[in-house]
Design a protein around this motif. Sequence first.
Motif, short mmCIF file in Angstrom:
data_model
loop_
_atom_site.label_atom_id
_atom_site.label_comp_id
_atom_site.label_asym_id
_atom_site.label_seq_id
_atom_site.Cartn_x
_atom_site.Cartn_y
_atom_site.Cartn_z
N GLU A 51 0.88 -1.41 0.13
CA GLU A 51 -0.03 -0.11 -0.36
C GLU A 51 0.69 0.92 0.02
O GLU A 51 0.42 2.60 0.03
CB GLU A 51 -0.91 0.38 1.02
N PHE A 52 2.62 0.96 0.62
CA PHE A 52 2.74 2.66 0.49
C PHE A 52 4.25 2.38 -1.27
O PHE A 52 5.07 2.64 -1.24
CB PHE A 52 3.56 2.66 1.21
N LEU A 53 3.57 1.30 -1.85
CA LEU A 53 4.33 0.94 -3.23
C LEU A 53 3.99 2.57 -3.72
O LEU A 53 5.43 3.27 -4.64
CB LEU A 53 4.06 0.33 -4.38
N PRO A 54 3.18 2.94 -4.18
CA PRO A 54 2.82 4.53 -4.29
C PRO A 54 3.93 5.58 -3.91
O PRO A 54 4.07 5.99 -4.80
CB PRO A 54 1.21 4.57 -4.94
N LEU A 55 4.13 5.33 -3.38
CA LEU A 55 4.73 6.74 -2.22
C LEU A 55 5.91 6.93 -2.60
O LEU A 55 7.23 7.16 -2.67
CB LEU A 55 4.10 6.66 -0.69
N ALA A 56 6.28 4.79 -2.35
CA ALA A 56 7.71 4.52 -2.73
C ALA A 56 8.43 4.93 -3.83
O ALA A 56 9.66 5.59 -4.21
CB ALA A 56 7.88 3.18 -2.07
N TYR A 57 7.68 4.82 -4.56
CA TYR A 57 7.52 4.70 -6.38
C TYR A 57 8.24 6.93 -7.16
O TYR A 57 9.02 7.03 -6.97
CB TYR A 57 6.67 4.25 -7.35
N HIS A 58 6.81 7.21 -6.07
CA HIS A 58 6.98 8.89 -6.21
C HIS A 58 7.92 9.41 -5.45
O HIS A 58 9.18 10.30 -6.05
CB HIS A 58 5.91 9.27 -5.33
N LEU A 59 8.12 8.64 -4.22
CA LEU A 59 9.93 9.02 -3.77
C LEU A 59 11.18 9.03 -4.69
O LEU A 59 11.73 9.77 -4.70
CB LEU A 59 10.30 8.45 -2.65
N LEU A 60 11.00 7.99 -5.34
CA LEU A 60 11.88 7.60 -6.24
C LEU A 60 12.37 8.51 -7.21
O LEU A 60 12.91 8.58 -7.48
CB LEU A 60 12.13 6.15 -6.57
N LYS A 61 11.47 8.60 -7.98
CA LYS A 61 10.94 9.75 -8.89
C LYS A 61 11.66 11.23 -8.49
O LYS A 61 12.23 11.84 -9.28
CB LYS A 61 9.85 9.87 -9.50
N ASN A 62 10.65 11.77 -7.40
CA ASN A 62 11.71 12.68 -7.13
C ASN A 62 12.76 12.95 -5.89
O ASN A 62 13.44 14.16 -5.95
CB ASN A 62 11.01 12.98 -6.16
N GLY A 63 14.22 11.52 -6.86
CA GLY A 63 15.33 11.63 -6.33
C GLY A 63 14.93 10.94 -4.76
O GLY A 63 16.34 11.85 -4.42
N GLU A 64 14.22 11.00 -3.75
CA GLU A 64 14.04 10.97 -2.72
C GLU A 64 13.85 9.77 -1.42
O GLU A 64 14.41 9.87 -0.19
CB GLU A 64 13.11 11.98 -2.39
N ALA A 65 14.34 9.06 -2.36
CA ALA A 65 13.92 7.56 -1.95
C ALA A 65 15.23 6.96 -0.72
O ALA A 65 14.65 6.64 0.02
CB ALA A 65 13.82 6.75 -2.64
N GLU A 66 16.22 7.71 -1.50
CA GLU A 66 17.00 7.12 -0.52
C GLU A 66 17.33 7.88 0.78
O GLU A 66 17.87 7.41 1.54
CB GLU A 66 18.65 7.15 -1.69
N GLU A 67 17.64 8.81 0.81
CA GLU A 67 17.45 9.65 2.02
C GLU A 67 16.55 9.49 2.79
O GLU A 67 16.20 9.24 4.04
CB GLU A 67 16.43 11.51 1.22
N TRP A 68 14.79 9.23 2.53
CA TRP A 68 14.28 8.70 3.14
C TRP A 68 14.68 7.32 3.62
O TRP A 68 14.08 7.19 4.64
CB TRP A 68 13.11 8.30 2.77
N LEU A 69 15.11 5.51 3.13
CA LEU A 69 15.39 5.08 4.02
C LEU A 69 16.43 5.22 4.03
O LEU A 69 16.66 4.62 6.04
CB LEU A 69 16.27 4.37 2.64
N GLU A 70 16.99 5.95 4.40
CA GLU A 70 18.49 6.56 5.24
C GLU A 70 17.68 7.00 6.35
O GLU A 70 18.41 6.93 7.60
CB GLU A 70 19.72 7.35 4.66
N ASP A 71 16.62 7.86 6.37
CA ASP A 71 15.89 8.66 7.05
C ASP A 71 15.71 7.36 8.38
O ASP A 71 16.07 7.35 9.89
CB ASP A 71 15.21 9.77 7.49
N LEU A 72 14.49 6.35 7.94
CA LEU A 72 14.41 5.37 8.51
C LEU A 72 14.44 4.69 9.26
O LEU A 72 15.15 4.26 10.33
CB LEU A 72 13.75 4.72 7.51
N GLN A 73 15.99 4.53 8.69
CA GLN A 73 16.50 3.77 9.36
C GLN A 73 17.81 3.95 10.60
O GLN A 73 17.92 3.50 11.70
CB GLN A 73 18.14 2.90 7.97
N ASN A 74 18.01 5.25 10.53
CA ASN A 74 18.21 5.84 11.47
C ASN A 74 18.25 6.47 12.38
O ASN A 74 18.50 6.86 13.33
CB ASN A 74 19.53 7.18 11.29
N ASP A 75 16.56 6.55 12.57
CA ASP A 75 15.28 6.25 13.55
C ASP A 75 14.72 5.29 13.83
O ASP A 75 13.48 5.46 13.83
CB ASP A 75 14.65 7.72 12.87
#
Length: 201
Positions: A51-75
């Motif tokens: 259900e969060f695949l559309p959000l993850a895809y949106h983040l990838l298109k905006n070049g933000e996916a890796e930054e979000w992933l890092e934030d999730l892993q660091n918190d």
Amino acid sequence: MTLYQKVQAVNRIFNQLDKDLDSFQNSTGLSCVANCGLCCLKPDINATALEFLPLAYHLLKNGEAEEWLEDLQNDKDNKICPVLNKVIAPDSKGFCSEYAHRGLICRLFGFSAMLHKNNTPTLVTCKPIKEQKSEAFNNAKAHIAANKKYPLISNYYMQLRSIDESLGEELFPIRVALEKAIYAVLGYYAYRRAPRKGKVA
């Protein structure tokens, strides 16, 4: 099915659900309490990665996916949804900073039913709605009891699973679900050209 096709399939379910929710809310008068957002602050919200695949895809298109992933892993100790706005902006739809790409549970909660004992449908909503919108709450309960059309949670999750059973079956804490969705998108495009804004793939 390509990953983009899965994203589109999930969005089709969301679009139909939005129509079903509009119909249910118009029939019952049920709506959120203005400027509430308490449900978004719950630390025990569970969701599927799909259900969060559309959000993850949106983040990838905006070049933000890796930054979000890092934030999730660091918190890891934070249990609150990472999409939550701390303050409602004047033009915001609420506490969700990615409202258009919010998950299925975010769309369903408050305005849908689940089956309990003897397959009896029961409205799934929150305390503020029950207390502050009691007339609409009672209308919604009566609407469901009369077996009129209403959104049933299990129906939409079954539709999701039919798109991708591995991503759509297991429930995780919402932050973990989003993390897994981002991993799925990054993994898919590891050896493919990633889409960018205005492009699809």
